[in-house]
Design a protein around this motif. Structure first.
Motif, PDB file in Angstrom:
ATOM      1  N   GLY A  56     -57.352 127.014  21.988  1.00 49.00           N
ATOM      2  CA  GLY A  56     -56.712 128.280  22.320  1.00 49.00           C
ATOM      3  C   GLY A  56     -55.825 128.236  23.543  1.00 49.00           C
ATOM      4  N   MET A  57     -55.511 127.032  24.059  1.00 52.43           N
ATOM      5  CA  MET A  57     -54.683 126.945  25.255  1.00 52.43           C
ATOM      6  C   MET A  57     -53.311 127.560  25.004  1.00 52.43           C
ATOM      7  SD  MET A  57     -53.683 123.521  27.448  1.00 52.43           S
ATOM      8  CE  MET A  57     -55.321 123.387  28.182  1.00 52.43           C
ATOM      9  N   SER A  58     -52.839 128.365  25.954  1.00 52.23           N
ATOM     10  CA  SER A  58     -51.518 128.987  25.819  1.00 52.23           C
ATOM     11  C   SER A  58     -50.438 128.031  26.306  1.00 52.23           C
ATOM     12  CB  SER A  58     -51.454 130.278  26.631  1.00 52.23           C
ATOM     13  OG  SER A  58     -51.459 129.994  28.027  1.00 52.23           O
ATOM     14  N   ILE A  59     -49.205 128.326  25.936  1.00 49.13           N
ATOM     15  CA  ILE A  59     -48.086 127.506  26.389  1.00 49.13           C
ATOM     16  C   ILE A  59     -47.955 127.583  27.911  1.00 49.13           C
ATOM     17  CG2 ILE A  59     -45.564 127.330  26.380  1.00 49.13           C
ATOM     18  CD1 ILE A  59     -45.648 127.973  23.409  1.00 49.13           C
ATOM     19  N   GLY A  60     -48.166 128.752  28.476  1.00 46.35           N
ATOM     20  CA  GLY A  60     -48.090 128.897  29.920  1.00 46.35           C
ATOM     21  C   GLY A  60     -49.128 128.050  30.634  1.00 46.35           C
ATOM     22  N   GLU A  61     -50.350 128.036  30.120  1.00 49.46           N
ATOM     23  CA  GLU A  61     -51.411 127.216  30.715  1.00 49.46           C
ATOM     24  C   GLU A  61     -51.068 125.730  30.624  1.00 49.46           C
ATOM     25  OE1 GLU A  61     -55.360 129.982  29.853  1.00 49.46           O
ATOM     26  OE2 GLU A  61     -54.550 128.711  28.252  1.00 49.46           O
ATOM     27  N   LEU A  62     -50.533 125.319  29.467  1.00 42.61           N
ATOM     28  CA  LEU A  62     -50.183 123.915  29.294  1.00 42.61           C
ATOM     29  C   LEU A  62     -49.029 123.529  30.214  1.00 42.61           C
ATOM     30  CD1 LEU A  62     -50.477 121.204  27.922  1.00 42.61           C
ATOM     31  CD2 LEU A  62     -49.071 122.070  26.024  1.00 42.61           C
ATOM     32  N   GLU A  63     -48.023 124.387  30.336  1.00 37.72           N
ATOM     33  CA  GLU A  63     -46.892 124.080  31.217  1.00 37.72           C
ATOM     34  C   GLU A  63     -47.353 123.913  32.661  1.00 37.72           C
ATOM     35  OE1 GLU A  63     -42.952 126.028  29.138  1.00 37.72           O
ATOM     36  OE2 GLU A  63     -44.289 127.366  30.264  1.00 37.72           O
ATOM     37  N   ALA A  64     -48.248 124.774  33.112  1.00 38.51           N
ATOM     38  CA  ALA A  64     -48.760 124.668  34.484  1.00 38.51           C
ATOM     39  C   ALA A  64     -49.551 123.365  34.663  1.00 38.51           C
ATOM     40  CB  ALA A  64     -49.641 125.873  34.809  1.00 38.51           C
ATOM     41  N   TRP A  65     -50.312 122.986  33.648  1.00 39.73           N
ATOM     42  CA  TRP A  65     -51.108 121.747  33.695  1.00 39.73           C
ATOM     43  C   TRP A  65     -50.193 120.521  33.722  1.00 39.73           C
ATOM     44  CZ3 TRP A  65     -54.849 119.955  29.249  1.00 39.73           C
ATOM     45  CH2 TRP A  65     -55.811 119.077  29.763  1.00 39.73           C
ATOM     46  N   ILE A  66     -49.148 120.541  32.911  1.00 37.52           N
ATOM     47  CA  ILE A  66     -48.174 119.439  32.902  1.00 37.52           C
ATOM     48  C   ILE A  66     -47.499 119.313  34.265  1.00 37.52           C
ATOM     49  CG2 ILE A  66     -45.948 118.679  31.962  1.00 37.52           C
ATOM     50  CD1 ILE A  66     -46.838 119.943  29.281  1.00 37.52           C
ATOM     51  N   SER A  67     -47.084 120.436  34.832  1.00 39.54           N
ATOM     52  CA  SER A  67     -46.415 120.409  36.137  1.00 39.54           C
ATOM     53  C   SER A  67     -47.324 119.818  37.207  1.00 39.54           C
ATOM     54  CB  SER A  67     -45.989 121.823  36.537  1.00 39.54           C
ATOM     55  OG  SER A  67     -44.996 122.311  35.654  1.00 39.54           O
ATOM     56  N   ARG A  68     -48.584 120.227  37.183  1.00 38.63           N
ATOM     57  CA  ARG A  68     -49.528 119.707  38.174  1.00 38.63           C
ATOM     58  C   ARG A  68     -49.735 118.205  37.992  1.00 38.63           C
ATOM     59  NH1 ARG A  68     -56.001 121.043  38.642  1.00 38.63           N
ATOM     60  NH2 ARG A  68     -56.404 119.640  40.416  1.00 38.63           N
ATOM     61  N   LEU A  69     -49.883 117.765  36.745  1.00 35.05           N
ATOM     62  CA  LEU A  69     -50.127 116.346  36.494  1.00 35.05           C
ATOM     63  C   LEU A  69     -48.924 115.499  36.895  1.00 35.05           C
ATOM     64  CD1 LEU A  69     -52.191 114.330  35.414  1.00 35.05           C
ATOM     65  CD2 LEU A  69     -51.179 114.633  33.136  1.00 35.05           C
ATOM     66  N   LEU A  70     -47.716 115.971  36.601  1.00 33.27           N
ATOM     67  CA  LEU A  70     -46.518 115.249  37.039  1.00 33.27           C
ATOM     68  C   LEU A  70     -46.476 115.158  38.558  1.00 33.27           C
ATOM     69  CD1 LEU A  70     -43.791 116.756  34.659  1.00 33.27           C
ATOM     70  CD2 LEU A  70     -44.556 114.385  34.669  1.00 33.27           C
ATOM     71  N   ARG A  71     -46.745 116.264  39.207  1.00 30.41           N
ATOM     72  CA  ARG A  71     -46.678 116.316  40.669  1.00 30.41           C
ATOM     73  C   ARG A  71     -47.707 115.367  41.290  1.00 30.41           C
ATOM     74  NH1 ARG A  71     -47.145 121.234  40.809  1.00 30.41           N
ATOM     75  NH2 ARG A  71     -49.370 121.475  41.286  1.00 30.41           N
ATOM     76  N   GLU A  72     -48.930 115.362  40.772  1.00 28.02           N
ATOM     77  CA  GLU A  72     -49.979 114.530  41.366  1.00 28.02           C
ATOM     78  C   GLU A  72     -49.778 113.046  41.066  1.00 28.02           C
ATOM     79  OE1 GLU A  72     -53.904 115.716  41.684  1.00 28.02           O
ATOM     80  OE2 GLU A  72     -53.502 117.882  41.623  1.00 28.02           O
ATOM     81  N   ASN A  73     -48.949 112.737  40.068  1.00 28.79           N
ATOM     82  CA  ASN A  73     -48.583 111.344  39.810  1.00 28.79           C
ATOM     83  C   ASN A  73     -47.213 111.003  40.389  1.00 28.79           C
ATOM     84  OD1 ASN A  73     -50.691 109.913  38.123  1.00 28.79           O
ATOM     85  ND2 ASN A  73     -50.454 111.797  36.924  1.00 28.79           N
ATOM     86  N   GLU A  74     -46.646 111.925  41.188  1.00 30.58           N
ATOM     87  CA  GLU A  74     -45.367 111.729  41.869  1.00 30.58           C
ATOM     88  C   GLU A  74     -44.244 111.397  40.885  1.00 30.58           C
ATOM     89  OE1 GLU A  74     -46.039 108.841  44.946  1.00 30.58           O
ATOM     90  OE2 GLU A  74     -47.254 110.219  46.151  1.00 30.58           O
TER      91      GLU A  74
END
Length: 310
Positions: A63-81
């Motif tokens: 049931g993950m929303s697109i908004g939740e996934l986008e925020a998760w992707i942004s965080r993962l990209l940021r934490e992997n520089e």
């Protein structure tokens, strides 16, 4: 590297999934691969629609929303520089008893992986790649339409054949070139798809691609390229085609979400040591125009103005 696990971001070595997860035991799960442009995932709505439809059919709640996934992707990209990345989103069925399921699943495991995008060499891209017809045939889909599932054995067997790892009976006297893609036929002899990509060719003034009922994956990039071709005024069709039609094509290209459109400038076969040069040994004008339109659609380059960059 850090990875995403069930909505969190953790060090890769800390991520743990039960051996009773039915994704591990039975290959029961689905995944999507896509890439970001300027930090945003392209065609994410379509990827999520395909993923959720498959999960519903398999009884896996997601049931993950697109908004939740986008925020998760942004965080993962940021934490992997990373500013942009190659993304894989996996939904595994989750834990179950040893044995086939007797009902729907309750708690899937959701994994988000990211890595650097492959480097792009414009000159090498225009030179194109080899497409080799394989002995390995495309298996039939799991249901009425192929899932992008964790059960990837047919593709891996095809990849092993392409790399010359499948055994002496499948050995080819001419090794495939680096970066080559493999092409599978159906058991009926129709063109189907590559190991990790969908097939297109231009013949008789028509953009052609194998139909979904050949058992291919209904690729997200494939569908968008069909739309862009129609918008650009090309006649585009899906159908059943033979190897001989592909060999007679004016242009050939492959599509997937990471590599976009990949020109094919050499055809080879598992049963021949002949290399067929296609489109004069470089990417053809239809391929390049559709690539320009696609990249403009992603925001990777300015809107297409009818001229191709040198």
């Amino acid at each position: 590297m850090k990875i995403g696990l069930n909505g969190n971001v953790v060090e890769a070595h800390e991520a743990v999934i039960s051996v009773y997860d039915h994704g591990f035991l039975y290959g029961l799960g689905l995944f999507e691969t896509f890439r970001t442009y300027k930090g945003r995932a392209y065609l994410l709505e379509r990827h999520m629609e395909r993923l959720k439809a498959g999960c519903t059919e398999l009884g896996i709640p997601f049931g993950m929303s697109i908004g939740e996934l986008e925020a998760w992707i942004s965080r993962l990209l940021r934490e992997n520089e990373l500013k942009d990345g190659y993304i894989r989103l996996t939904v595994s069925a989750g834990e179950g008893a040893l044995g086939l399921p007797t009902g729907d699943y309750e708690q899937p495991n959701i994994i988000l992986l990211v890595k650097e995008l492959p480097p792009v060499n414009e000159e090498a891209m225009r030179s194109g790649k080899e497409l080799r017809l394989l002995r390995t045939m495309r298996n039939t889909p799991e249901g009425s339409v192929r899932f992008k599932s964790l059960h990837y054995m047919n593709n891996i067997m095809a990849k092993r054949e392409l790399l010359g790892l499948a055994g002496e009976e499948d050995a080819h006297p001419m090794p495939a070139q680096p970066g080559a893609e493999g092409l599978m036929l159906t058991r009926e002899g129709w063109l189907s798809e590559g190991i990790v990509s969908n097939l297109f060719f231009f013949l008789g003034g028509i953009v052609r691609t194998p139909a979904i009922d050949t058992g291919i994956l209904p690729g997200i990039t494939r569908q968008r390229v069909l739309e862009l071709a129609a918008e650009a005024g090309y006649v585009a069709e899906e159908g059943h085609y033979r190897w001989e039609e592909l060999a007679a094509a004016d242009e050939i290209w492959m599509t997937n979400s990471i590599q976009e459109l990949v020109p094919i400038t050499q055809l080879t076969r598992y049963d021949s040591d002949t290399r067929m040069e296609m489109s004069g040994g470089s990417a053809g004008p239809v391929t390049m125009k559709l690539l320009a339109l696609y990249q403009a659609d992603t925001g990777k380059r300015p809107p297409y103005n009818g001229r191709l960059a040198d």
